[in-house]
Design a protein around this motif. Sequence first.
Motif, PDB file in Angstrom:
ATOM      1  N   HIS A  80       0.813  -1.206   0.000  1.00 17.20           N
ATOM      2  CA  HIS A  80       0.000   0.000   0.000  1.00 17.20           C
ATOM      3  C   HIS A  80       0.852   1.264   0.000  1.00 17.20           C
ATOM      4  O   HIS A  80       1.983   1.255   0.488  1.00 17.20           O
ATOM      5  N   ALA A  81       0.276   2.330  -0.549  1.00 14.86           N
ATOM      6  CA  ALA A  81       0.828   3.652  -0.290  1.00 14.86           C
ATOM      7  C   ALA A  81       0.447   4.034   1.133  1.00 14.86           C
ATOM      8  O   ALA A  81      -0.690   3.825   1.562  1.00 14.86           O
ATOM      9  N   ILE A  82       1.399   4.575   1.860  1.00 15.37           N
ATOM     10  CA  ILE A  82       1.179   4.955   3.254  1.00 15.37           C
ATOM     11  C   ILE A  82       1.322   6.469   3.378  1.00 15.37           C
ATOM     12  O   ILE A  82       2.321   7.042   2.939  1.00 15.37           O
ATOM     13  N   ILE A  83       0.313   7.080   3.953  1.00 16.49           N
ATOM     14  CA  ILE A  83       0.280   8.535   4.104  1.00 16.49           C
ATOM     15  C   ILE A  83       0.332   8.902   5.577  1.00 16.49           C
ATOM     16  O   ILE A  83      -0.389   8.324   6.393  1.00 16.49           O
ATOM     17  N   TRP A  84       1.164   9.848   5.916  1.00 12.44           N
ATOM     18  CA  TRP A  84       1.128  10.446   7.246  1.00 12.44           C
ATOM     19  C   TRP A  84       0.169  11.637   7.201  1.00 12.44           C
ATOM     20  O   TRP A  84       0.230  12.470   6.291  1.00 12.44           O
ATOM     21  N   VAL A  85      -0.689  11.679   8.206  1.00 14.54           N
ATOM     22  CA  VAL A  85      -1.735  12.697   8.304  1.00 14.54           C
ATOM     23  C   VAL A  85      -1.669  13.294   9.700  1.00 14.54           C
ATOM     24  O   VAL A  85      -1.373  12.575  10.662  1.00 14.54           O
ATOM     25  N   ARG A  86      -1.951  14.556   9.831  1.00 17.42           N
ATOM     26  CA  ARG A  86      -1.980  15.147  11.169  1.00 17.42           C
ATOM     27  C   ARG A  86      -3.244  15.964  11.351  1.00 17.42           C
ATOM     28  O   ARG A  86      -3.840  16.447  10.385  1.00 17.42           O
ATOM     29  N   GLN A  87      -3.634  16.097  12.606  1.00 20.94           N
ATOM     30  CA  GLN A  87      -4.797  16.917  12.942  1.00 20.94           C
ATOM     31  C   GLN A  87      -4.453  17.797  14.130  1.00 20.94           C
ATOM     32  O   GLN A  87      -4.251  17.298  15.245  1.00 20.94           O
ATOM     33  N   ALA A  88      -4.383  19.089  13.874  1.00 22.20           N
ATOM     34  CA  ALA A  88      -4.155  20.057  14.942  1.00 22.20           C
ATOM     35  C   ALA A  88      -5.493  20.365  15.608  1.00 22.20           C
ATOM     36  O   ALA A  88      -6.558  20.158  15.013  1.00 22.20           O
ATOM     37  N   PRO A  89      -5.460  20.861  16.840  1.00 23.72           N
ATOM     38  CA  PRO A  89      -6.721  21.161  17.547  1.00 23.72           C
ATOM     39  C   PRO A  89      -7.611  22.090  16.736  1.00 23.72           C
ATOM     40  O   PRO A  89      -7.160  23.132  16.249  1.00 23.72           O
ATOM     41  N   GLY A  90      -8.860  21.678  16.549  1.00 18.51           N
ATOM     42  CA  GLY A  90      -9.826  22.500  15.848  1.00 18.51           C
ATOM     43  C   GLY A  90      -9.677  22.540  14.345  1.00 18.51           C
ATOM     44  O   GLY A  90     -10.375  23.291  13.666  1.00 18.51           O
ATOM     45  N   LYS A  91      -8.790  21.715  13.794  1.00 25.79           N
ATOM     46  CA  LYS A  91      -8.562  21.733  12.350  1.00 25.79           C
ATOM     47  C   LYS A  91      -8.873  20.364  11.731  1.00 25.79           C
ATOM     48  O   LYS A  91      -9.062  19.374  12.430  1.00 25.79           O
ATOM     49  N   GLU A  92      -8.922  20.357  10.411  1.00 26.47           N
ATOM     50  CA  GLU A  92      -9.203  19.117   9.693  1.00 26.47           C
ATOM     51  C   GLU A  92      -7.946  18.240   9.606  1.00 26.47           C
ATOM     52  O   GLU A  92      -6.842  18.685   9.885  1.00 26.47           O
ATOM     53  N   HIS A  93      -8.163  17.008   9.165  1.00 23.34           N
ATOM     54  CA  HIS A  93      -7.032  16.125   8.935  1.00 23.34           C
ATOM     55  C   HIS A  93      -6.231  16.621   7.735  1.00 23.34           C
ATOM     56  O   HIS A  93      -6.791  16.834   6.645  1.00 23.34           O
ATOM     57  N   GLU A  94      -4.946  16.803   7.921  1.00 17.69           N
ATOM     58  CA  GLU A  94      -4.058  17.334   6.885  1.00 17.69           C
ATOM     59  C   GLU A  94      -3.064  16.252   6.462  1.00 17.69           C
ATOM     60  O   GLU A  94      -2.232  15.821   7.271  1.00 17.69           O
ATOM     61  N   GLY A  95      -3.118  15.817   5.227  1.00 17.74           N
ATOM     62  CA  GLY A  95      -2.101  14.905   4.712  1.00 17.74           C
ATOM     63  C   GLY A  95      -0.795  15.656   4.560  1.00 17.74           C
ATOM     64  O   GLY A  95      -0.782  16.803   4.086  1.00 17.74           O
ATOM     65  N   ILE A  96       0.323  15.033   4.966  1.00 16.01           N
ATOM     66  CA  ILE A  96       1.597  15.731   4.901  1.00 16.01           C
ATOM     67  C   ILE A  96       2.689  14.980   4.151  1.00 16.01           C
ATOM     68  O   ILE A  96       3.643  15.609   3.667  1.00 16.01           O
ATOM     69  N   SER A  97       2.588  13.675   4.042  1.00 11.18           N
ATOM     70  CA  SER A  97       3.648  12.942   3.355  1.00 11.18           C
ATOM     71  C   SER A  97       3.156  11.564   2.956  1.00 11.18           C
ATOM     72  O   SER A  97       2.282  10.995   3.614  1.00 11.18           O
ATOM     73  N   CYS A  98       3.720  11.038   1.881  1.00 10.00           N
ATOM     74  CA  CYS A  98       3.317   9.729   1.383  1.00 10.00           C
ATOM     75  C   CYS A  98       4.528   8.980   0.832  1.00 10.00           C
ATOM     76  O   CYS A  98       5.429   9.583   0.252  1.00 10.00           O
ATOM     77  N   ILE A  99       4.488   7.655   1.011  1.00 13.46           N
ATOM     78  CA  ILE A  99       5.454   6.785   0.357  1.00 13.46           C
ATOM     79  C   ILE A  99       4.669   5.737  -0.422  1.00 13.46           C
ATOM     80  O   ILE A  99       3.728   5.134   0.110  1.00 13.46           O
ATOM     81  N   GLY A 100       5.006   5.549  -1.670  1.00 13.38           N
ATOM     82  CA  GLY A 100       4.302   4.599  -2.507  1.00 13.38           C
ATOM     83  C   GLY A 100       4.544   3.168  -2.071  1.00 13.38           C
ATOM     84  O   GLY A 100       5.414   2.889  -1.241  1.00 13.38           O
ATOM     85  N   ASN A 101       3.768   2.228  -2.653  1.00 15.53           N
ATOM     86  CA  ASN A 101       3.980   0.826  -2.290  1.00 15.53           C
ATOM     87  C   ASN A 101       5.362   0.380  -2.768  1.00 15.53           C
ATOM     88  O   ASN A 101       6.049   1.097  -3.489  1.00 15.53           O
ATOM     89  N   SER A 102       5.772  -0.810  -2.353  1.00  9.67           N
ATOM     90  CA  SER A 102       7.153  -1.233  -2.592  1.00  9.67           C
ATOM     91  C   SER A 102       7.454  -1.422  -4.072  1.00  9.67           C
ATOM     92  O   SER A 102       8.612  -1.393  -4.476  1.00  9.67           O
TER      93      SER A 102
END
Length: 128
Positions: free
Chosen positions: A32-54
């Motif tokens: 799978h492609a794996i994405i790091w996502v973050r959510q700051a207080p009061g904000k939406e989920h923000e995608g920040i980085s991805c690595i493709g499948n192997s």
Amino acid sequence: QLQFVESGGGLVQPGGSLRLSCAGSGFNLDFHAIIWVRQAPGKEHEGISCIGNSNYGGTNYADSVKGRFTISRDSAKNTVYLQMNSLKPEDTAVYYCAADWGCPLDYSGSYTPKLSSWGQGTQVTVSS
């Protein structure tokens, strides 16, 4: 749906570093492609980085973290990492990982996982 266990968060001073880990629960992250996502207080989920499948590899980053964060994969440990350097107070958030068919073309707007559900995440707090 696929689920992850995120770890490695903590309290760090501005300019500091942390390495987050994302482990798959009962499935192979290499498929799978794996994405790091973050959510700051009061904000939406923000995608920040991805690595493709192997098979396809490749990485990309949101502008907000480009040049400071590095995503990587350790297939032997079935784990994806996010090395975060030069941390800023605005990086404070709960960090999650997610699985998708491929990496996003851009990171505008809120991110919703396609193949996984939200785990408990790991809290990152950047403060002096």
